[in-house]
Design an enzyme around this catalytic site. Structure first.
Site, short mmCIF file in Angstrom:
data_model
loop_
_atom_site.label_atom_id
_atom_site.label_comp_id
_atom_site.label_asym_id
_atom_site.label_seq_id
_atom_site.Cartn_x
_atom_site.Cartn_y
_atom_site.Cartn_z
N LYS A 56 0.84 -1.21 0.00
CA LYS A 56 0.00 0.00 0.00
C LYS A 56 0.87 1.25 0.00
O LYS A 56 0.54 2.23 -0.67
CB LYS A 56 -0.92 0.00 1.22
CG LYS A 56 -2.11 -0.93 1.08
CD LYS A 56 -3.10 -0.68 2.20
CE LYS A 56 -4.29 -1.63 2.10
NZ LYS A 56 -5.20 -1.52 3.22
N LYS A 80 -7.14 -10.26 -8.56
CA LYS A 80 -8.20 -10.47 -7.57
C LYS A 80 -9.41 -9.59 -7.93
O LYS A 80 -9.22 -8.47 -8.43
CB LYS A 80 -7.62 -10.01 -6.23
CG LYS A 80 -8.28 -10.55 -5.01
CD LYS A 80 -7.46 -10.13 -3.81
CE LYS A 80 -8.35 -10.00 -2.61
NZ LYS A 80 -7.65 -9.61 -1.41
N LYS A 135 -13.34 -3.76 -6.62
CA LYS A 135 -14.11 -2.62 -7.11
C LYS A 135 -13.18 -1.63 -7.80
O LYS A 135 -13.48 -1.11 -8.87
CB LYS A 135 -14.82 -1.95 -5.93
CG LYS A 135 -15.68 -0.78 -6.35
CD LYS A 135 -16.02 0.09 -5.16
CE LYS A 135 -16.58 1.42 -5.64
NZ LYS A 135 -16.53 2.45 -4.61
#
Ligand code: SF4
Length: 338
Positions: free
Chosen positions: A125, A205, A208
């Site tokens: 991240k 994966k 959204k």
């Protein structure tokens, strides 16, 4: 998963406590449903279940504050609609139980910087965020450990990408207990056998943000529009080419949504080239739409009654706060803070 004490505890009538968190994305997709929510819903009778929408975790990356309430609200009701019956579990919003931040601080004083800096998710991240990495993102696993330990969860359902965080929570419990005396159980991981869905591209994966997903609220026509163009086994260039269902995401969807006879029909038809990919996709579209229709119906019902949803949210938070107060008081006593 190995649960050595489970049989003995069940004989004594003990329902093991489970905790898991749900990101307030607002959009829940079929990957979330199959990989987590449906599995959790199946645990409600056998475990003492606690689930929360983790809005404090969502603050660790940039977000729009004005969008957060709606996202939390929608995530809350989609999870109820998908099976997390608030009559049979404790479902609440993380920030409605402020005790978690105090326990997080206590656990931070027992946690090692070195261990936090080895967290793979933090590295991934922080690379994506460039210079905008907050201390909150770095200490995210401590807050997750606080979530789990505050409710003295014995079992945590985890996906492969969360095993490191759960191991951190176990270590946090050990470190706290070693420093202040036995206070928290070490939570165990519960790995499930549920099918893992990939995105519609069959490469990444389902997510959204990658726009490769099917939302739980999409109807049959919308599902078909996405599945009809979704990636399949690339070896099936022509209808006459036999395929390998095990490497095809559509087959994984059959395993998640279709009855055994349709799974067998798809596997056999694919290997022998007796069905085309569109036949296969049409069948799974029908099965998926049939399973999701009651979810959409329940969602519509809840969305039309926001007052009732607020009541359910308040009841869940009060239930969680009662347990949080008791367990935090014990932690405070252990740490010499009372
Ligand atoms: Fe995938 Fe079904 Fe096509 Fe086989 S027939 S490649 S399982 S979509």
């Amino acid at each position: 998963m190995t649960e050595p004490n489970q049989a003995t505890r069940r004989e004594r009538g003990h329902r093991r406590s489970v905790f898991s968190g749900i990101q307030p994305t607002g959009v829940v997709h079929i990957g979330n449903y199959v990989g987590a929510i449906r599995h959790w819903a199946g645990m409600l009778d056998d475990y003492d279940c606690t689930f929360c929408v983790v809005d404090l975790h969502a603050m660790t990356v940039p977000y729009e504050p004005q969008e957060m309430p709606q996202k939390v609200f929608e995530t809350f009701i989609i999870n109820i609609a998908a099976g997390l019956d608030p009559e049979r579990c404790c479902l609440f919003v993380q920030s409605h139980v402020p005790q978690v931040t105090e326990l997080c601080w206590m656990l931070m004083t027992c946690s090692s910087m070195g261990e936090l800096s080895r967290m793979t998710q933090f590295k991934d991240k922080s690379e994506k965020l460039g210079g905008q990495v907050s201390a909150g993102l770095f200490t995210y696993p401590v807050l997750m450990a606080a979530d789990i330990l505050l409710y003295k969860a014995e079992v945590v359902p985890v996906g492969e990408d969360q095993t490191q965080h759960l191991e951190f929570a176990r270590e946090a419990a050990r470190a706290f207990n070693a420093r202040f005396g036995e206070t928290f159980p070490e939570p165990e991981a519960l790995f499930s056998e549920v099918p893992r869905l990939m995105g519609l591209d069959n490469k990444q994966k389902m997510s959204k943000s990658l726009d490769n997903h099917i939302s739980l609220l999409e109807d049959r026509d919308e599902i078909w529009a996405k599945l009809s163009t979704a990636a399949t086994d690339p070896a099936r260039v022509r209808r006459a080419d036999p395929g390998t269902p095990e490497i095809c995401n559509i087959f994984t969807m059959h395993k998640a949504f279709s009855p055994p006879e349709d799974i067998e029909w798809s596997a056999h038809g694919c290997r022998t080239a007796s069905i085309g990919c569109l036949d296969c996709k049409r069948r799974v579209t029908d099965n998926m739409a049939a399973e999701l229709e009651p979810v959409r119906e329940k969602y519509r019902e809840l969305a039309a009654d926001p007052g009732r949803v607020r009541e359910i949210m308040a009841e869940g938070a009060e239930n969680a706060r009662q347990r949080a107060r008791t367990n935090l008081a014990e932690a405070r006593r252990s740490a010499g803070l009372l």
